[in-house]
Design an enzyme around this catalytic site. Structure first.
Site, short mmCIF file in Angstrom:
data_model
loop_
_atom_site.label_atom_id
_atom_site.label_comp_id
_atom_site.label_asym_id
_atom_site.label_seq_id
_atom_site.Cartn_x
_atom_site.Cartn_y
_atom_site.Cartn_z
N ASP A 76 0.84 -1.21 0.00
CA ASP A 76 0.00 0.00 0.00
C ASP A 76 0.86 1.25 0.00
OD1 ASP A 76 0.69 -0.85 2.68
OD2 ASP A 76 -0.66 0.68 3.46
N GLU A 138 -0.03 -1.21 5.75
CA GLU A 138 1.08 -0.76 6.59
C GLU A 138 0.97 0.73 6.90
OE1 GLU A 138 5.05 0.92 7.61
OE2 GLU A 138 3.72 1.38 5.92
#
Length: 387
Positions: A76, A138
């Site tokens: 991400d 994350e």
């Protein structure tokens, strides 16, 4: 079918092309990575989230034995909205020895290196396995790697060390602070401001609580950093947002406070959270229930990312220092998934190409030299695991 090989730069171009902002799905990227691995004879375990719109991926190359190395990277990226980019952030742009695009440094550059080197890892006569982990979320919670961590020692061999490829400039980082984020909701009861005994102001109560949080932050500063590793050398508490009320002559019905604690390893967040609850109950009694049952305070801890504590001489530290040819580890100021690996008893360090100072900004980039150095690092690591 994926091609037989892609250079790290070509792989980076593919990965940057997937818009994997944290609020969006990462499944197209995971599909690509899983197909790429399968094309090279590598099976992968797919670990979806509860909603089914995101997934982590875990793959093992080499013998199915304990003692291998995990190479972990998140898929991400942070949003680009409101940023002024010189080129399309989701189309890799190479100029003057730099590769521009969202996530090039944080941290698709590392992901690209690991995936591009899959054919090399497969061809290497590994005596200890390389485990590849691609995670999600994350940038928001660091929870997207939890299921992957749980698989080691259960569905997969237990590794001896973990390298999380955050952009450290290929320095070996063995310590960072944890971060806990809280949304505090203060509820009051509306009344005319000339008749304060007939209600309770959520804004006034919120102000009282912020004053107590300030005092708690000052105490954390006074506690300092016994390791001497962090800058600033103490845990910090920061109130970032406060909003509430409707008019100057109405006791506020509600108020919201957004705040965080960044804490050095060893600080017990459970103890701090209990202290915050005690402060909240005290403010309730003083400001919200003084004249009647006119309000309450609730604290929702939306994020709690554990810190990474130094483990001098660990397998992860010794291996990474040897492979990147450094003498000593460093400390970084940002959080990562490393603390979650460490919390599962896996020795963990951060080590990856790029500079965190370029992350989360417009025109994020990684240099071609940094990619080359990262490739050399991973090739040396594979050689270490073949001995």
């Amino acid at each position: 079918m994926s091609p037989a090989s892609l250079s790290p730069l070509e792989m980076l171009e593919r990965l940057v092309g997937f818009d994997t902002e944290s609020q969006k799905s990462n499944l197209p990227l995971i599909d690509f990575a899983q197909d790429w691995l399968a094309a090279h004879g590598v099976d992968a375990i797919r670990l979806p989230n509860a909603a089914g719109d995101k997934a982590a991926l875990v793959a093992t190359i080499g013998p199915k034995v304990d003692g291998g190395i995990v190479l972990s990277g998140h898929t991400d990226v942070v949003p680009v909205a409101g940023q002024s980019w010189s080129s399309d952030p989701y189309r890799l742009h190479v100029a003057d020895g730099r590769a521009y695009g969202r996530g090039t440094t944080d941290m698709k550059g590392f992901d690209a290196l690991v995936l591009a080197l899959v054919p090399h890892f497969v061809a290497t006569d590994l005596v200890r396995p390389i485990h590849i982990v691609l995670s999600y979320d994350e940038e928001t919670t660091c929870l997207g790697v939890v299921d992957a961590i749980a698989a080691f020692g259960r569905d997969l061999p237990r590794p001896a060390a973990v390298i999380v490829g955050e952009p450290t400039g290929l320095e070996v980082a063995d310590a960072h602070k944890g971060v806990a984020m809280c949304e505090t909701r203060v509820g009051g009861t509306e009344a005319h401001s000339s008749r304060i005994t007939e209600g309770a102001s959520a804004v006034m109560a919120a102000g009282a609580l912020v004053a107590r949080l300030n005092a708690l932050g000052d105490r954390l500063i006074g506690d300092g950093d016994p390791t001497g590793r962090f800058d600033p050398p103490f845990s910090t508490l920061h109130v970032a947002t406060i909003a509430g009320g409707s008019a100057r002559n109405i006791l506020a019905r509600e108020c919201a406070i957004g705040w965080e604690i960044r804490y050095i390893p060893g600080v017990d967040m459970g103890v701090l959270q209990a202290e915050v609850e005690a402060l909240s109950r005290a403010v309730e009694a003083e400001r919200l229930t003084r004249y009647g049952p006119f309000g309450a305070i609730s604290n929702v801890w939306s994020v709690d990312v554990p810190g990474l504590a130094p483990e001098p001489g660990s397998e992860a530290e010794r291996l990474a220092l040897r492979v990147v040819r450094r003498n000593r580890p460093v400390t970084v100021s940002y959080g990562s998934e490393a603390g979650r690996f460490q919390g599962a008893g896996l020795p963990t360090v951060l080590c990856g190409p790029g500079d965190i100072a370029r992350a989360h900004k417009a025109d994020e980039y990684i240099t071609l030299d940094e990619l080359a150095d990262g490739e050399a690092f991973l090739r040396r690591l594979a050689a270490e695991l073949s001995r």
